[in-house]
Structures are given as C-alpha cells and as structure tokens.
Write an enzyme that holds these catalytic residues in place. Structure first.
Site, PDB file in Angstrom:
ATOM      1  CG  HIS A 165      -0.245   9.714  -0.826  1.00  0.00           C
ATOM      2  ND1 HIS A 165      -0.553  10.641   0.151  1.00  0.00           N
ATOM      3  CD2 HIS A 165      -0.492   8.513  -0.295  1.00  0.00           C
ATOM      4  CE1 HIS A 165      -0.968  10.015   1.236  1.00  0.00           C
ATOM      5  NE2 HIS A 165      -0.947   8.729   0.995  1.00  0.00           N
ATOM      6  CG  ASP A 172      -1.905   1.168   1.202  1.00  0.00           C
ATOM      7  OD1 ASP A 172      -2.382   1.557   2.291  1.00  0.00           O
ATOM      8  OD2 ASP A 172      -2.158   1.703   0.101  1.00  0.00           O
ATOM      9  CG  ASP A 229      -1.960   6.644   7.619  1.00  0.00           C
ATOM     10  OD1 ASP A 229      -2.182   7.320   6.609  1.00  0.00           O
ATOM     11  OD2 ASP A 229      -2.386   5.484   7.779  1.00  0.00           O
ATOM     12  CG  HIS A 271      -2.877   0.048   9.511  1.00  0.00           C
ATOM     13  ND1 HIS A 271      -3.752   1.126   9.409  1.00  0.00           N
ATOM     14  CD2 HIS A 271      -1.981   0.227   8.518  1.00  0.00           C
ATOM     15  CE1 HIS A 271      -3.411   1.892   8.385  1.00  0.00           C
ATOM     16  NE2 HIS A 271      -2.332   1.391   7.841  1.00  0.00           N
ATOM     17  NE  ARG A 327      -5.180   4.589  -2.645  1.00  0.00           N
ATOM     18  CZ  ARG A 327      -4.772   4.120  -1.451  1.00  0.00           C
ATOM     19  NH1 ARG A 327      -4.633   4.926  -0.426  1.00  0.00           N
ATOM     20  NH2 ARG A 327      -4.483   2.841  -1.307  1.00  0.00           N
ATOM     21  NE  ARG A 363      -0.491  11.888   5.496  1.00  0.00           N
ATOM     22  CZ  ARG A 363      -1.070  10.694   5.309  1.00  0.00           C
ATOM     23  NH1 ARG A 363      -0.574   9.613   5.950  1.00  0.00           N
ATOM     24  NH2 ARG A 363      -2.138  10.574   4.538  1.00  0.00           N
ATOM     25  CD  GLN A 406      -2.692  -1.220   4.652  1.00  0.00           C
ATOM     26  OE1 GLN A 406      -3.748  -1.338   4.040  1.00  0.00           O
ATOM     27  NE2 GLN A 406      -1.943  -0.117   4.575  1.00  0.00           N
ATOM     28  CD  GLU A 417      -4.821  10.400   6.517  1.00  0.00           C
ATOM     29  OE1 GLU A 417      -4.975   9.581   7.425  1.00  0.00           O
ATOM     30  OE2 GLU A 417      -5.375  10.293   5.428  1.00  0.00           O
TER      31      GLU A 417
HETATM   32  C1  OTU Z   1      -4.441   6.770   4.588  1.00  0.00           C
HETATM   33  O1  OTU Z   1      -5.647   6.686   3.826  1.00  0.00           O
HETATM   34  C2  OTU Z   1      -3.238   6.966   3.659  1.00  0.00           C
HETATM   35  O2  OTU Z   1      -3.182   8.309   3.254  1.00  0.00           O
HETATM   36  C3  OTU Z   1      -3.426   6.021   2.496  1.00  0.00           C
HETATM   37  O3  OTU Z   1      -2.425   6.222   1.512  1.00  0.00           O
HETATM   38  C4  OTU Z   1      -3.364   4.600   3.053  1.00  0.00           C
HETATM   39  O4  OTU Z   1      -3.748   3.701   2.031  1.00  0.00           O
HETATM   40  C5  OTU Z   1      -4.336   4.419   4.233  1.00  0.00           C
HETATM   41  O5  OTU Z   1      -4.349   5.487   5.160  1.00  0.00           O
HETATM   42  C6  OTU Z   1      -3.915   3.209   5.052  1.00  0.00           C
HETATM   43  O6  OTU Z   1      -2.719   3.503   5.720  1.00  0.00           O
HETATM   44  O7  OTU Z   1      -8.038   8.924   5.108  1.00  0.00           O
HETATM   45  O8  OTU Z   1      -7.390   8.157   7.353  1.00  0.00           O
HETATM   46  O9  OTU Z   1      -9.473   6.799   0.703  1.00  0.00           O
HETATM   47  O10 OTU Z   1      -6.912   7.672   0.959  1.00  0.00           O
HETATM   48  O11 OTU Z   1      -8.293   5.899   3.744  1.00  0.00           O
HETATM   49  C7  OTU Z   1      -7.125   7.237   6.301  1.00  0.00           C
HETATM   50  C8  OTU Z   1      -8.446   5.877   0.910  1.00  0.00           C
HETATM   51  C9  OTU Z   1      -7.231   8.013   5.081  1.00  0.00           C
HETATM   52  C10 OTU Z   1      -7.324   6.544   1.672  1.00  0.00           C
HETATM   53  C11 OTU Z   1      -7.794   7.018   3.019  1.00  0.00           C
HETATM   54  C12 OTU Z   1      -6.629   7.623   3.797  1.00  0.00           C
END
Ligand code: OTU
Length: 664
Positions: free
Chosen positions: A390, A138, A281, A181, A542, A279, A249, A323
C-alpha cells in the site's frame, strides 16, 4: 510503602484462577525470558525512580493478560512452541488488503475466504482496521483506539468472528500495530491537550524551536512535500510535538516506561482477540537521539526485544513482523539473535525495490548486490518478500547497492543519480520499456526531480500494462486493408507487461521468504487515480495503489484471454510449483550463480535454480550442476512449470523466467 513482589510472584499472583500446571508453564516461560526482559528494560528505565515497582506491575499486567488468553489460542501457542518454524514452510503465502477495499467490512472480508483459499493464502494482512482518527487518518495509520474496530468496518464482535473464521480456514490474521505514534484525538493525546501532565509525558513536547531545530539537523523527512519537518506546533499543548509523519500523528515517547507498558498491554489484548501476526509499523523510529537520524537506534531494538520476551511469555504463538524500510545493512538487526530474539519476520524492502530497479535498468546488478548483503537469518525467522504494497517504493534503501560499480564503491553521487533515474523511469513521465510500453506510476514526495524519494503505482501499471483499448480495434477490411493493427501491438505489449509483473512475483516466491501478495496484483489490477479528486488524498500518490477489489477482473480470473486470467493463471502455476518444492522454503539455502548481467540466476540448494531475465532481449544461460567432487556436470534439468527437460544452454526470452529442478 511495601516492597514490590518479585516479578515471577507478581506474574503468578495475577493468574490465581489458573490450575497449577498452567501456572507452572507460565513460570517456566517467564524464567526463560527474564534475563532478556529484565536486562533490556532495566537498561532503558532502570535508573528511573520506582523501576522495581513498575517492573513488578508490568509482570502482573502480563500475567493478567496471559490468564485471559482464550483456551483455543493457548492451544495454538503450544502447537507453535512445538513447531517454531511453521511460518517458514514453502506453503506459506500472505495476502495484504484494506478491509474496506477487499470486502467492504470485516464481515465482508470473511466472504472472501474462498478466494484466499483458492490462492493458497495462509496469512492475511488487513491494513489498519482499528478506530482511526476522525477525519484524515493516513489510511488508518493514525489510531484513536487500540481496543475498538473502526465503526465503518464493523464492531469488535466482527473482529472476533473474523479471526475465528480465518483460523478455521487455516489463515492467520496479521494486523498493523502502529506503535510509533497515535492520532491527535487518541485518549492519551486528548488528555495531554487537557493538561494531564502524565499523558503529556507520553509525547515529545518542546516549548520552543530550540530542541526541534537541533534534532532537525540530522533528521530525514518522510513527507517532505505535504508534511515538511518532524515537529508540529499544537496550540493547546503550548509547544512543538514530535510528528515524524503527518502533523496529526504524534510520536510516542518510549523514554517514558508508561508508554512501553501500555503499548505492550494493547498488543496482548489484540493478540487475545485472535490476531496472530503484528506488523510493527514504523518500528525504526521508536527511539530519538539528538545528532542521529533517530532511526534504528540500539534502544529501539532493546524495546523490541523486551516486547518479544513479553509475547513469548503471554502469547508465544504470535509473530512479530518488523516494518522497517531501511538500508539492507540495517535489516538483520530487527531479527535480534538466538540469545535475544526480536522480530520473527522483516520486510525485505531492498529486495523488492531492487527487483523494480532491475526491470528499469534491464540489469540484475542491484538484485545481486542486495542478495550479497542479505545474511543468513537466526533460527525461527523469515524475510517477507513482496512485489507491491500500500506504500511507495522507497528507493533510498538501495543507496549502498546503487553506489556499487563492478563491485567497487563508486560513491554517493553515482548512487543518487542511479536511483533518481530509476525513480524517474517509474514516475510515469520518463520511462519506457524496450518494447515501447510505458510504466504508469507517480513520483512520491519528490520535490527535487533528482532526489529519488519514492514511486507509486500498482504492479501491473508499473510493469507497463497500459489501459487495454476500451473498444477492440476492428480487423482490417477490403476497404481498410492498411488499418493499423493496434490490437496485435497492444497484445504483445500486454503479454510483455504481464511477464514483467510475473517475473517479480516469481522472484518474491522463490527468493527464500514468506511472500505476500498485494490485493489486486493477482488480477493484474491497475492504478486507481480517483484519489486525485479527493482533497484529503490528492497530495498523497500512495492512493494510486489502493484500488477497490475488481469484481469484473475477478470474474475473468479463469479466462486466459484476459490480463486478469493470464496473471491469475500464471501466479497459481508458480504457487502450485512452490508448494511442492522444499527448496523454496524460507530457510532453505540461497546462492547467486554467475550469469549475464541482465539475468539473475538463483540457486536454492543443489537441486533448484530460478533464472530471471530482466531485459527486453533474449539472454542465453548455460546450465551446469555443481556435483560435489565432480565439478560442473551438464546434467539435465526439468522445468517446474512445464515438465520439459532441458540442459546445456537455455535461451531466456525477454522478461521471462525459468524455474528448474535437477532432473533425477
Ligand atoms: C508506514 O510508512 C506505513 O506503511 C505508512 O502507510 C504510514 O503512512 C506510515 O508508516 C505512518 O504510520 O517505512 O517505517 O514512505 O511508506 O514511512 C515507516 C512513506 C514506513 C511510508 C513509510 C512507511
């Protein structure tokens, strides 16, 4: 068993080598944070047996990592404690890139520092660069080690060298901290597979579908097409593992205090390597609650406030960035409040999506609705603004704003239909700008054509910058006097597409945030559809917006006859104006002024106005200054880019913007 030490003593006992003055500083910091830290963690884990001992050990762990923090970083901590608003300055500019696409490796990224400095970048977000899961991962968001750099990008020494080089250049490194995760080959997951019960408890594992099915009743889906559902059966776990994202994940179980302690320590170890911004995530997903969508839960905020308190003790110069791609109303909570701060920065994903929505609708209503819902922030915080990243553009964050009609709630069906229309506009099959140019994008995980899930594509491509004809059409000749002039029409569309992309950058740069450029946008780079030929990426559009840095376009950045040169020049002009305008600092006031529907008129204090025309037609706008006590004075304004004076009614050309400063 002996009683655990009191937390402060436990913290200090872990830093015996530090001189008394330094220990005193850490004691002071701990005392400032203790109320929030202890209250949040006892609220989460206080009823568990051994909490006092666990908490004392956590304090000792924090002490050990604080004591191990390099002197240069501790000095930077002190500077930032003295200037907590350092990242609100209008000179702050971020840049986001994959290390391999931007420089090939961490060492290669260091070679790009001159480019970053030419743009005025002070904050570099490198997308995941830690050791990822072997195989599909991913884009690095399935982490197999929080302590090792991805061998494809270099070694730990390269990270240390890069952070030192960036720091010397005045650039703060931002790293993803993927705390929701880990990869299914992370040591914790491997141990759990081997039957280690303590590590199995790091995850959410269910022996059958009873609980997963109950959770699924209220859960959304991130990858409904390629990874439907939120649980994956794992043979050697003998059950269903919670996997919000891809099956590899595995969501961490934060109801287990060991998870929190280990993740907090992992973050501090990375901070001690010179990472200055994290960041966080998928931070919205941290806490699971049956009957909810398991997003934005109060316990998730408690975890983040506790993490913030730990950072404030051990590495106070470090920033936490949420994020959380969630509805506008859910965003402010990620800043916490003055008493219990959470994150310093949060993505304003609604503002980003509403900008693209305004272009599709030729109407700024979504932007006005988002800005109306954007509250003033607590002290020492900032939004993060951006045009692309991204990831996909997630339209569902705009459901509330899209449900509005003339300020009233027109209901979920209108919102759904409106967002579906926007998603279709950018899907690459249905959209067309007023000049006939077509957005070149791709739907994301939208199995239902009426479900506005997401859209992918580079900014220039979504703005309609088509592929410029490879061979330039020859000019008309006596033999071919009527030869069509594709060049002129192409050029007009090219200019319009660049204006549309620049309009969104202008919004991100003036809205009152820390703006982050996405690699390639500064050169009007377009989609990279090579992912369709890679089996591991073909199902995830993406990758359309994850091109390699275009050296050819980079070489053209000074040539205004090229799209790259026009975009680069246009951006640098805006960046130069922004740097000298205090009105554009993140914390400066922001007011939406009355305007035509297609125009967003954004005042940043009484002496700066930004006007954006999101339509393909000329829009008049009446300039008026509200001078206290004198009402609207038709005083003069100066164009921040051209220096030209203007007053009265200005005519905004299609997809154009004006940055205006009150003439003295
Ligand atoms: C985030 O995903 C990351 O930016 C993505 O690149 C990863 O695939 C994902 O986590 C898993 O690590 O808002 O809060 O719409 O863009 O789930 C999670 C799909 C996120 C992802 C979205 C984003």
């Amino acid at each position: 068993m002996s009683q655990p030490l009191p937390p402060l003593q436990s913290l200090l006992s872990a830093m015996p080598a530090l001189p008394d003055a330094r220990r005193g500083e850490f004691a002071r910091r701990y005392s400032e944070q203790e109320a929030v830290l202890h209250q949040r963690l006892s609220g989460l884990y206080g009823t568990l047996p051994g909490f006092a001992r666990w908490y004392a050990e956590l304090a000792a762990q924090v002490g050990r990592l604080a004591a191990a923090r390099p002197a240069e970083l501790q000095a930077q901590d002190e500077q930032r404690l003295a200037n907590p608003d350092w990242f609100q300055d209008q000179s702050m500019l971020g840049y986001c890139a994959y290390a391999d696409r931007f420089g090939g490796s961490l060492a290669g990224v260091a070679q790009r520092i001159p480019h970053l400095r030419e743009l005025g970048v002070r904050y570099l977000h490198l997308l995941p660069f830690l050791r990822p899961r072997a195989g599909e991962n991913d884009g690095g968001f399935a982490v197999a080690s929080f302590d090792d750099v991805d061998p494809k990008l270099g070694g730990n020494a390269d990270l240390d060298a890069l952070t030192a080089r960036l720091r010397a250049a005045g650039i703060s490194l931002c790293s993803d901290f993927i705390l929701n995760h880990v990869a299914d080959d992370h040591p914790w997951a491997r141990g759990a597979r081997r039957g280690d019960s303590a590590l199995r408890a790091y995850f959410h594992v269910f022996p059958d579908r009873r609980m997963p099915d109950r959770y699924e009743r209220t859960l959304g889906q991130v990858f409904p097409q390629v990874a439907p559902g939120n649980f994956s059966y794992v043979e050697d776990m003998g059950g269903w593992v919670w996997t919000t994202f891809y099956p590899y994940q595995w969501d961490l179980n934060y109801a287990n205090p060991a998870v929190f302690a280990d993740m907090a320590a992992a973050l501090l170890r990375l901070a001690n390597r010179g990472i200055e911004v994290f960041r966080l995530d998928s931070t919205a997903f941290l806490w699971k609650r049956e009957g909810s969508n398991c997003m934005n839960q109060p316990e998730a905020h408690a975890l983040l406030q506790a993490l913030r308190a730990i950072v404030a003790i051990a590495a106070p110069g470090v920033l936490l960035k949420a994020e959380a791609i969630v509805p506008t109303r859910e965003l402010p909570a990620y800043f916490g409040d003055a008493q219990a701060p959470e994150c310093h920065i949060a993505y304003h994903s609604s503002l980003m999506a509403a900008g693209w929505g305004a272009l599709a609708e030729q109407d700024a209503a979504l932007l006005r609705a988002v800005l109306a819902r954007t509250p003033e922030l607590p002290p020492h915080t900032s939004w993060l603004s951006y045009v692309r990243c991204h990831d996909d553009i997630g339209w569902n964050v705009l459901r509330a704003e899209a449900g509005e009609a003339d300020g009233a709630d027109a209901g979920p069906e209108r919102a759904r239909a409106r967002l579906a229309a926007i998603a279709n506009f950018y899907s690459g099959s249905a959209g067309q700008y007023a000049d006939g140019a077509r957005p070149s994008g791709a739907a994301f995980q939208s199995s239902d054509p009426h479900a506005a899930h997401g859209s992918n594509g580079m900014a220039a491509s979504l703005a309609g910058l088509a592929g410029v004809p490879a061979q330039v059409a020859p000019p008309p000749s006596p033999q071919h006097p009527s030869r069509p002039q594709p060049l002129a029409q192409d050029l007009e569309r090219q200019q319009a597409a660049l204006r549309r992309a620049l309009l969104l950058h202008g919004l991100a740069l003036s809205a009152g945030a820390l703006p982050v450029l996405y690699m390639g946008d500064e050169l009007a780079q377009r989609n990279d559809d090579s992912y369709r030929g890679r089996s591991e990426h073909a199902m995830d559009s993406r990758w359309l917006q994850r091109p390699v840095f275009d050296e050819y376009a980079f070489a053209q950045r000074g040539d205004p006859a090229t799209p790259a040169g026009q975009m680069y020049g246009g951006l640098r002009a805006l960046l130069g104006a922004r740097r000298r305008l205090d009105a554009l600092a993140a914390g400066a006031p922001r007011t939406v002024l009355a305007s035509a529907a297609a125009v967003l008129a954004l005042a940043r204090g009484p002496r700066f106005v930004a006007l954006f025309n999101f339509s393909g037609s000329m829009q008049p706008h009446t300039l008026a200054r509200v001078t206290p006590g004198q009402g609207a004075a038709d005083a003069g304004w100066r164009d921040s880019l051209t220096g030209q004076l203007c007053s009265g009614v200005v005519e905004l050309a299609p997809w154009s913007m004006l940055w205006l400063e009150a003439a003295p």
